[in-house]
Design an enzyme around this catalytic site. Structure first.
Site, PDB file in Angstrom:
ATOM      1  N   HIS A 155      69.996  34.683 -30.295  1.00  0.00           N
ATOM      2  CA  HIS A 155      68.607  34.384 -29.931  1.00  0.00           C
ATOM      3  C   HIS A 155      68.490  33.132 -29.077  1.00  0.00           C
ATOM      4  CE1 HIS A 155      66.536  37.389 -32.548  1.00  0.00           C
ATOM      5  NE2 HIS A 155      67.723  37.384 -33.110  1.00  0.00           N
ATOM      6  N   ASP A 364      65.532  26.904 -23.636  1.00  0.00           N
ATOM      7  CA  ASP A 364      65.112  27.839 -24.689  1.00  0.00           C
ATOM      8  C   ASP A 364      65.744  29.190 -24.426  1.00  0.00           C
ATOM      9  OD1 ASP A 364      63.691  28.724 -26.928  1.00  0.00           O
ATOM     10  OD2 ASP A 364      61.885  27.641 -26.335  1.00  0.00           O
TER      11      ASP A 364
HETATM   12  P1  ADP Z   1      61.601  29.251 -31.655  1.00  0.00           P
HETATM   13  O1  ADP Z   1      62.195  30.550 -32.111  1.00  0.00           O
HETATM   14  O2  ADP Z   1      62.580  28.281 -31.067  1.00  0.00           O
HETATM   15  O3  ADP Z   1      60.746  28.584 -32.690  1.00  0.00           O
HETATM   16  P2  ADP Z   1      59.851  30.895 -29.997  1.00  0.00           P
HETATM   17  O4  ADP Z   1      58.710  30.453 -29.139  1.00  0.00           O
HETATM   18  O5  ADP Z   1      60.774  31.861 -29.360  1.00  0.00           O
HETATM   19  O6  ADP Z   1      60.601  29.580 -30.455  1.00  0.00           O
HETATM   20  O7  ADP Z   1      59.304  31.615 -31.321  1.00  0.00           O
HETATM   21  C1  ADP Z   1      58.424  30.970 -32.184  1.00  0.00           C
HETATM   22  C2  ADP Z   1      57.609  32.010 -32.943  1.00  0.00           C
HETATM   23  O8  ADP Z   1      57.013  31.383 -34.071  1.00  0.00           O
HETATM   24  C3  ADP Z   1      56.452  32.556 -32.098  1.00  0.00           C
HETATM   25  O9  ADP Z   1      56.249  33.905 -32.451  1.00  0.00           O
HETATM   26  C4  ADP Z   1      55.275  31.682 -32.527  1.00  0.00           C
HETATM   27  O10 ADP Z   1      54.005  32.294 -32.417  1.00  0.00           O
HETATM   28  C5  ADP Z   1      55.608  31.419 -33.966  1.00  0.00           C
HETATM   29  N1  ADP Z   1      55.091  30.117 -34.387  1.00  0.00           N
HETATM   30  C6  ADP Z   1      55.225  28.940 -33.780  1.00  0.00           C
HETATM   31  N2  ADP Z   1      54.573  27.968 -34.454  1.00  0.00           N
HETATM   32  C7  ADP Z   1      54.027  28.564 -35.515  1.00  0.00           C
HETATM   33  C8  ADP Z   1      53.193  28.120 -36.604  1.00  0.00           C
HETATM   34  N3  ADP Z   1      52.796  26.861 -36.706  1.00  0.00           N
HETATM   35  N4  ADP Z   1      52.829  29.036 -37.529  1.00  0.00           N
HETATM   36  C9  ADP Z   1      53.195  30.333 -37.421  1.00  0.00           C
HETATM   37  N5  ADP Z   1      53.957  30.805 -36.409  1.00  0.00           N
HETATM   38  C10 ADP Z   1      54.363  29.941 -35.486  1.00  0.00           C
END
Ligand code: ADP
Length: 458
Positions: A155, A364
């Protein structure tokens, strides 16, 4: 029909199903289609001998979870996974910390996963392993005599070999990956880094056709499978949530000001200090933006056991305080920094309400928030996305305003461009990004990977 045996470090909560991110949504859909097992750590630490997996069955899916020892957890998770591999994969060598006991715990926990899986595996299962915590799992399973097809999806980005060589046991990592039948990465760039790494270390014997390679004596498939989202699902949730009490009150509170939003885990790879600096630059260089824009950054803490994550939290609190202290007026606070999590529904509603989405990680694998922001918009009056060139998503979302996340002045200009973008241009950019998101959605991701894995059965 064959079952899917999915493995990840953490397993989604089968009961609450809360905070379902992209991985959980994609995997759950695949598990529902084929039926099967989702195996991983249940989130509990224990003192005594490792227990047998706890199994909870829901429909055609069994959630099988194990506990970990405290010291193993620390060295495997906080150590090797998050102080070695995570910074390397994100090209952030300043955060890299290595100790030999991290390597030992990493291997030990992967061997434990393999041992505990054996009793649950059936001959016909195809196994899909997720992410950098579990790279050696296939090697451990092969050693135990498992011949089922095993796939791996990374990922996070895969680093160039010159960066990977920082890791004393980097050869073990490359060799371990060649024990999989199908290896999926987020972008072609990651595929190139991996195959070049194999070649430079003398592990690549032949490039065959169609993403197939002969490496370390085995035939493997290596391809890019960019992870996507459920485009309509996000749109529906965002459209509903933008009318919820919380989001409506937020919009009212803006009193017609432009709304910029950032949603990230609080992680040094997300480029948050650089983003705050860019917003400060914007206010300094374009005085007309003062009292006209509000920047909301949501960043719930993660990996609080790793020192670097405590430091970044302090740094951001100071920066937000400093910028607000300097620029705020009695009726306007420029940065709203929310250091906690929110429900997925509220997040999607806030993304919908925003005029500008700021997604500027320093590196990322993909970045799903960028995709969610686009899918959440009202197509008749969409917001503009400002996106880092160093996020995997930039390979697909070319119509975003692309920025270098280290260049705070460049980002300030990009925010100004996004804030003044005419409606027609916003609509055009949005429509073509939505097309891309639909072509590479979450269903395409899992279907293409699982097809390749099933074909590898030969
Ligand atoms: P990473 O996997 O590095 O955290 P991504 O942007 O690929 O970054 O994925 C993050 C996921 O988690 C997204 O689906 C996002 O909507 C979700 N997310 C991020 N912050 C929150 C939060 N505070 N509460 C719930 N879901 C979250």
């Amino acid at each position: 029909m064959s079952r899917l045996f999915a493995v990840s470090n953490r397993v989604a909560d089968p009961v609450g199903g809360k905070a379902a991110g992209g991985l959980a949504v994609g995997l759950l859909a695949a598990l529902k289609q084929y039926g099967g097992v989702w195996f991983g750590w249940g989130g509990k630490i224990r003192q005594g001998d490792p227990s047998d997996p706890t199994i909870v069955r829901r429909g055609n899916i069994s959630y099988a979870t194990i506990d970990l020892f405290e010291s193993d957890y620390d060295d495997y998770y906080n150590g090797y996974s998050n102080a070695c591999l995570w910074p390397l994969c994100h090209y952030m060598l300043g955060f890299f910390r290595y100790e030999r006991r991290f390597s030992e715990a990493y291997r030990k926990v992967n061997a434990l996963f393999a041992r505990k899986m054996l009793r649950l595996l059936e001959d016909d299962d195809f196994i899909w392993v997720h992410d950098y915590h579990l790279i050696p799992l296939a090697a451990e399973l092969r050693r135990a005599g498992v011949t089922n097809p095993i796939g791996f999806f990374m990922h996070v980005p895969f680093p160039n070999i010159d960066v990977l060589r920082t890791l004393p046991d980097h050869l073990d990592i490359l060799r371990a990956l060649t024990c999989y039948d199908v290896i999926g990465f987020q972008t072609h760039n990651d595929v190139r880094s991996f195959t070049e790494g194999l070649a430079r270390e003398g592990l690549l014997q032949a490039r065959l056709d169609d993403g197939r390679f002969r490496a370390d004596g085995r035939e493997i498939t290596v391809r890019a499978y960019p992870i996507g989202i459920d485009v309509d699902g996000v749109f529906r949730m965002a459209s509903r949530s933008v009318r919820s009490a919380t989001v409506s009150r937020t919009i009212e509170g803006l009193q017609g000001r432009g709304f910029i939003v950032g949603v990230d885990r609080l992680d040094y790879s997300k480029g948050l200090p650089e983003r705050f600096r860019a917003f400060e630059q914007l206010l300094a260089r374009y005085p007309e933006t003062r009292n006209r824009l509000v920047f909301m950054q949501i960043a719930p803490p993660t990996r609080t056991g790793v020192r670097a994550y405590q430091d970044i939290r302090r740094e951001l609190e100071q920066m937000a305080g400093h910028i607000n202290g300097h620029y705020a007026e009695p009726d306007w606070v420029p940065i709203r920094y929310l250091n906690r999590g929110f429900s997925r529904s509220i997040l999607m509603g806030l993304l919908r309400a925003a005029n500008i989405g700021l997604v500027t990680p320093l590196r990322d694998g993909m970045n799903l928030v960028a995709k969610e922001f686009v899918a959440a918009q009202d197509p008749d009056n969409p917001g503009a996305l400002v996106l880092s060139s160093l996020a995997g998503a930039a390979a697909e979302l070319e119509e975003a305003v692309i920025v270098n996340p280290y260049d705070s002045e460049g980002m300030a200009e990009a925010i100004q461009q996004a804030a003044n973008m005419p409606l027609d241009e916003r609509r055009e950019r949005h429509a073509s990004m939505i097309d891309t998101l639909r072509r590479h959605d979450i269903d395409a991701w899992r279907t293409q990977f699982v097809d390749a894995l099933q074909q590898s059965r030969g």
